[in-house]
Structures are given as structure tokens and as C-alpha cells.
Design a protein around this motif. Structure first.
Motif, mmCIF file in Angstrom:
data_model
loop_
_atom_site.group_PDB
_atom_site.id
_atom_site.type_symbol
_atom_site.label_atom_id
_atom_site.label_comp_id
_atom_site.label_asym_id
_atom_site.label_seq_id
_atom_site.Cartn_x
_atom_site.Cartn_y
_atom_site.Cartn_z
ATOM 1 N N GLU A 42 33.359 41.858 32.202
ATOM 2 C CA GLU A 42 34.271 42.856 32.563
ATOM 3 C C GLU A 42 35.132 43.171 33.000
ATOM 4 O O GLU A 42 35.960 43.748 33.558
ATOM 5 N N GLU A 43 35.049 42.932 34.577
ATOM 6 C CA GLU A 43 36.131 43.145 35.716
ATOM 7 C C GLU A 43 37.151 42.323 35.865
ATOM 8 O O GLU A 43 37.956 41.981 36.649
ATOM 9 N N GLY A 44 36.997 40.912 34.771
ATOM 10 C CA GLY A 44 38.084 40.493 34.651
ATOM 11 C C GLY A 44 37.914 39.206 35.096
ATOM 12 O O GLY A 44 38.487 38.075 35.272
ATOM 13 N N GLU A 434 39.324 37.865 42.626
ATOM 14 C CA GLU A 434 41.115 39.551 42.385
ATOM 15 C C GLU A 434 41.243 39.569 43.948
ATOM 16 O O GLU A 434 43.177 39.321 43.955
#
Ligand SMILES: Cc1cc2nc3c(=O)[nH]c(=O)nc-3n(C[C@H](O)[C@H](O)[C@H](O)COP(=O)(O)OP(=O)(O)OC[C@H]3O[C@@H](n4cnc5c(N)ncnc54)[C@H](O)[C@@H]3O)c2cc1C
Length: 464
Positions: A42-44, A434
Motif C-alpha cells: 500500500e506504500e508503493g 523509495e
């Protein structure tokens, strides 16, 4: 029987494996691993979950635990939100849990009964909805390291071997399988490692008759129990010491116990029983000898209950834990190691990623009582540093194998707290990907902000 040690790299080279890449690989699909994988995705992060059994859910689902515990402190303040609460809300909406109910033995403020099968199915759906790729019946058997970094995992799958590469790996295997393959230092084994058990579920039980007996024999339940509260939904009983003693004296029971734990769904006529015990050493859970010993105990308890315990005359065995239930095994040496004093004294940390409040719950293989517990008052904070391992820069650890002493683990191992450390591990892993850095080098304030945005409770005052 001889075990031949093989060289790890030789083992990898011997298999013509296909390469697979992900941003984050999570090993273990139990409470911590599911929370980690859903959160990372969900955080990519492109997230792959490896689970060695045929279904996700882990110990909470397939050891048939009486209830998920640890959502509130002893005064009833909620200390766990985020993924764990989302899961409970979803189960409540679907009828798979009554939600948080008062703990009728007064052990903690609340407990959260779940239907085991509905829990596992719901978790599987949540993983798919979050976009996690899940490989069942798959797990690592070897690891290739370059310096302090894991380069790839050699993974067995039903379709043959695979090499799985990812910049961040999360070990949520319960037994610290990845960390162990990677040669990460472990906490020292203690003489009093918690015993293993096999929980079992009985159907065809007249729970009303059992509760009538207990009301007439109050010495058969723990002092402070509020027998009868919420019995339409779920009843929680610790006791039966007098019947157990008679069963042992008569030779019907080979294991001497002064109490057992029953978690009953009165309307369904179903009861989960926690009574068996056998000692294990770290990483021993796969050993068939322990399973055989526990199986013998289960069958003895079933026969004894049919013959001697009110309400059980026509009961039948409907389910048994799908493997030896391990309370404690390998725990990594992390950047910080959480101690019993941290838990007891309500420690607070600048890098706190969540909270716990469950008592230090230590079971013993050779004492007849169920467990020894130390209350923890208003709860404690959990530092991010117990998820990170100095010996392996791209490894994050979550669930019961994180960096903790034997005592601290007696509290941290509880499932609501495993959801907390799993979610934090997943978000930390996604942030590291990220920013192109190793997880421990990440910005802890940013990690806490991301967790707060996910409705996690990151510190004891509930805020940042
Ligand atoms: C008998 C017993 C009773 C308990 N009672 C309660 C209770 O009432 N309430 C409560 O909240 N807690 C209870 N606990 C504690 C709690 O269940 C566990 O500590 C918690 O579930 C651990 O979660 P986890 O995600 O760390 O590990 P697990 O839930 O055990 O998940 C680990 C997963 O990793 C998988 N795995 C392992 N090795 C590999 C590999 N090599 N490759 C791929 N996958 C792998 C496993 O199959 C499993 O699915 C109990 C524990 C036991 C044993």
C-alpha cells in the motif's frame, strides 16, 4: 539419522533457478508478515510474500488461538490501531469476530475472539486487494550474501527453484528463518524457553452444562473471573483444577496440570482447548517427535473430557493446530534489544513505532500451572531499532522473532503486537526502497508520520 551440512553457495549454484525481482520480499504469512506485506504494498513497493504452508494466517489462524490479544492496556485504553484494527473491523462487519470484548478472566482489559477460518480467508483477500503477490508452499532454503547485504534468496516453489532478489527483505517467519540462513547473531538460548503446544477444537459441546457446573463450583475457575459475561458470544474459562487433578490421579491424564484454558462459542457448541505442553529448543518446531507427544496428550484430553467434564459427553474433535505451536524460538540480535524492564516499566523511545501492553506471559514446560504473568500497567513503546539487524543491512525483522530478551518476548509475541511490528516493518521497507537506502538509515520521524497516516498508534499518548 545423519544431517549433512552443505555449503550454502554450492547449494544455490547447483540449482538452475529463474530470477525474480521485487522491491520488498516478506517471508512468512502470519500476523506480522501479512501486516508487513499489505503495508509495504500500500506504500508503493512491489511486494512478494513467501509462505511455506498452503494458506496465509500463521499461528493465529492455524493454531486455532483462543483470541487475538493485546489491543488494550489493563485500563482499557487502546494501544494498537492501524492494520490490526482494520482487520478486526472487517471481521466484525462480516460476522467473523464479535470485536473487542471484556476479558472475562480479568487477565487483560479486552480480548478479541476470531473465527479462525474467516480470519485466514479475510487476510488472503486483503493481501490480494493490496496488490501483494503471494507464493504459497514456497520459502527460502539458502541465501546469498555480499558483505552485509542479502543479494538473493534461493527459494523452493511447487514450480521449481527461484532466485528472488529485492533491496529489502522482511523476516516474519516466527523462527527467524531468513536471519538464521544469513548467519545473523541470535539472542542466547535460555534454559526456560517457552514450551510448545497443540491446541484443539471440540464440537458437540453443551457449553451451558459446562457453565452451570462452573457456577456451582466457583473454585474451579480463576479468582476474579466474571463467568457468564457475554456467554451468548464467546466465553473464556481458565480452570478445572479439581477435575484435572482427579484425572491425573486416576491415570486418565499423563500430564499433570492445575488448570487449562477453554475458549467457547456457546451457540455453536464449540470449544478450543489449550492444555498440552512439550519442551522445545530454538528452531525445533518441525520435529515430529514433539508433534507425536502433543498428539498423544490431545487424544488423552479428549477422552478424559468426554468421560469426566460436564457438557463434553458427546463432543468430537473438529480441528487441531496444523503444526506444533511454537511460543518462543530464535530471536535476532538487533540494533537495540528490548528487555523485560522496558516492558514492565513502560519504556518510551524517541524512535517508537507502536505500543504494546500485554502482560509478560511465560509458560513453563515442567510446571503444572498455565502460565506465569507480570502485569505491565499502562503499556510500553516499541522502538524501530528492534526491527533492524546490524549484521544484515537490508533485513528487517517483525513478529515474535524480533530483537528481544526471553522476558520481553513474553509480551511482544502476542498477535496484536505482531500486527504493530509487521506494519512498521512494511512501511519502513517501502520507505527504504523509495529513498534508495537501507531501512535502518531511514528517517524515523517520517516513518512515524506514515504510520500515523495509516491510523497506527505510534506512541503512548496516541500521537507523534
Ligand atoms: C499455543 C499458543 C497459544 C497462543 N495463544 C495466543 C493467544 O491466545 N492470543 C494471542 O494473541 N497470541 C497467542 N499466542 C502467540 C502468538 O500466536 C504468536 O506469537 C504470533 O502469532 C506470532 O506471529 P508471527 O507473525 O510472528 O508468526 P506466525 O503467525 O507463526 O507466522 C509465521 C509464518 O511464517 C511461515 N514460515 C515459517 N518458516 C517459513 C519459511 N522458511 N518460508 C516461508 N514461510 C515460513 C509460517 O508457516 C507462518 O505462516 C500463542 C502462541 C502459541 C504457540
Amino acid at each position: 539419522m545423519h544431517e549433512q551440512r552443505t555449503d550454502v553457495d554450492a547449494n544455490i549454484d547447483a540449482t538452475a533457478a529463474t530470477d525474480v525481482e521485487a522491491d520488498v520480499v516478506v517471508v512468512g504469512g502470519g500476523s506480522a508478515g501479512i501486516a508487513a506485506a499489505v503495508s509495504a504494498s500500500e506504500e508503493g513497493a512491489r511486494t512478494l510474500l513467501l509462505e511455506s504452508s498452503g494458506s496465509v494466517g500463521g499461528t493465529l489462524a492455524w493454531q486455532l488461538l483462543e483470541h487475538s490479544a493485546g489491543f488494550h492496556d489493563v485500563r482499557g485504553n487502546q494501544v494498537v490501531g492501524g492494520f490490526g484494527q482494520r482487520l478486526v473491523d472487517r471481521l466484525v462487519r462480516g460476522g467473523g469476530s464479535p470485536g473487542h470484548v471484556r476479558d472475562d478472566v480479568g487477565y487483560t482489559a479486552t480480548r478479541t475472539p476470531v473465527d479462525h477460518a474467516e480470519l485466514a480467508l479475510t487476510e488472503s483477500i486483503m493481501l490480494a486487494e493490496a496488490g501483494v503477490e503471494v507464493w504459497l508452499q514456497s520459502g527460502p532454503h539458502a541465501i546469498h550474501r555480499a558483505g552485509d547485504v542479502i543479494e538473493f534468496l534461493a527459494v523452493h516453489t511447487p514450480n521449481g527453484p527461484r532466485r528472488v532478489r529485492a533491496p529489502v527483505i522482511i523476516d516474519a517467519s516466527g523462527d527467524a528463518v531468513v536471519a538464521s540462513l544469513a548467519g545473523v547473531p541470535m539472542q542466547p538460548d535460555t534454559a526456560d524457553t517457552q514450551p510448545a503446544s497443540l491446541l484443539f477444537k471440540l464440537g458437540g459441546v453443551d457449553v451451558g452444562a459446562l457453565l452451570d457446573y462452573l457456577r456451582e463450583h466457583p473454585s474451579e475457575v480463576r479468582p476474579g473471573s466474571t463467568l457468564g459475561y457475554g456467554t451468548d458470544e464467546h466465553a473464556n474459562v481458565w480452570g478445572l483444577g479439581e477435575l484435572l487433578s482427579a484425572g491425573y490421579t486416576s491415570g486418565k491424564l499423563g500430564l499433570r496440570r492445575t488448570e487449562l484454558h477453554l475458549a467457547a462459542w456457546p451457540q455453536r457448541g464449540e470449544v478450543v482447548v489449550n492444555a498440552t505442553r512439550t519442551p522445545v529448543r530454538s528452531g525445533d518446531g518441525w520435529a515430529g517427535a514433539a508433534h507425536a507427544q502433543l498428539s498423544h496428550q490431545v487424544l488423552q484430553f479428549v477422552r478424559w473430557m468426554r468421560e469426566d467434564v460436564p457438557g463434553f459427553a458427546h463432543c468430537h474433535l473438529t480441528a487441531v493446530g496444523d503444526r506444533v505451536g511454537i511460543r518462543e524460538s530464535r530471536r535476532v540480535v538487533g540494533v537495540y534489544t528490548m528487555t523485560g524492564d522496558d516492558v514492565r516499566c513502560g519504556a518510551r523511545f524517541d524512535d517508537s513505532i507502536g505500543c504494546g501492553a500485554f502482560p509478560i506471559d511465560i509458560h513453563s514446560a515442567d510446571r503444572p500451572g498455565l502460565s506465569h504473568t507480570d502485569a505491565v500497567g499502562a503499556g510500553f513503546e516499541i522502538p524501530a531499532r528492534i526491527l533492524f539487524v546490524p549484521a544484515c543491512a537490508n533485513l528487517v525483522v517483525a513478529g515474535r522473532c524480533l530483537s528481544s530478551t526471553h522476558e520481553a518476548n513474553g509480551s511482544l509475541r502476542i498477535t496484536a503486537t505482531c500486527f504493530v511490528t509487521g506494519e512498521a516493518a512494511g512501511v519502513a521497507a517501502a520507505l527504504a526502497v523509495e529513498h534508495g537506502i537501507h531501512p535502518e538509515k531511514g528517517d524515523y520521524d517520517l516513518l512515524r508520520q506514515r504510520l500515523l497516516a495509516r491510523d497506527a498508534i505510534v506512541s503512548l499518548n496516541g500521537g507523534s
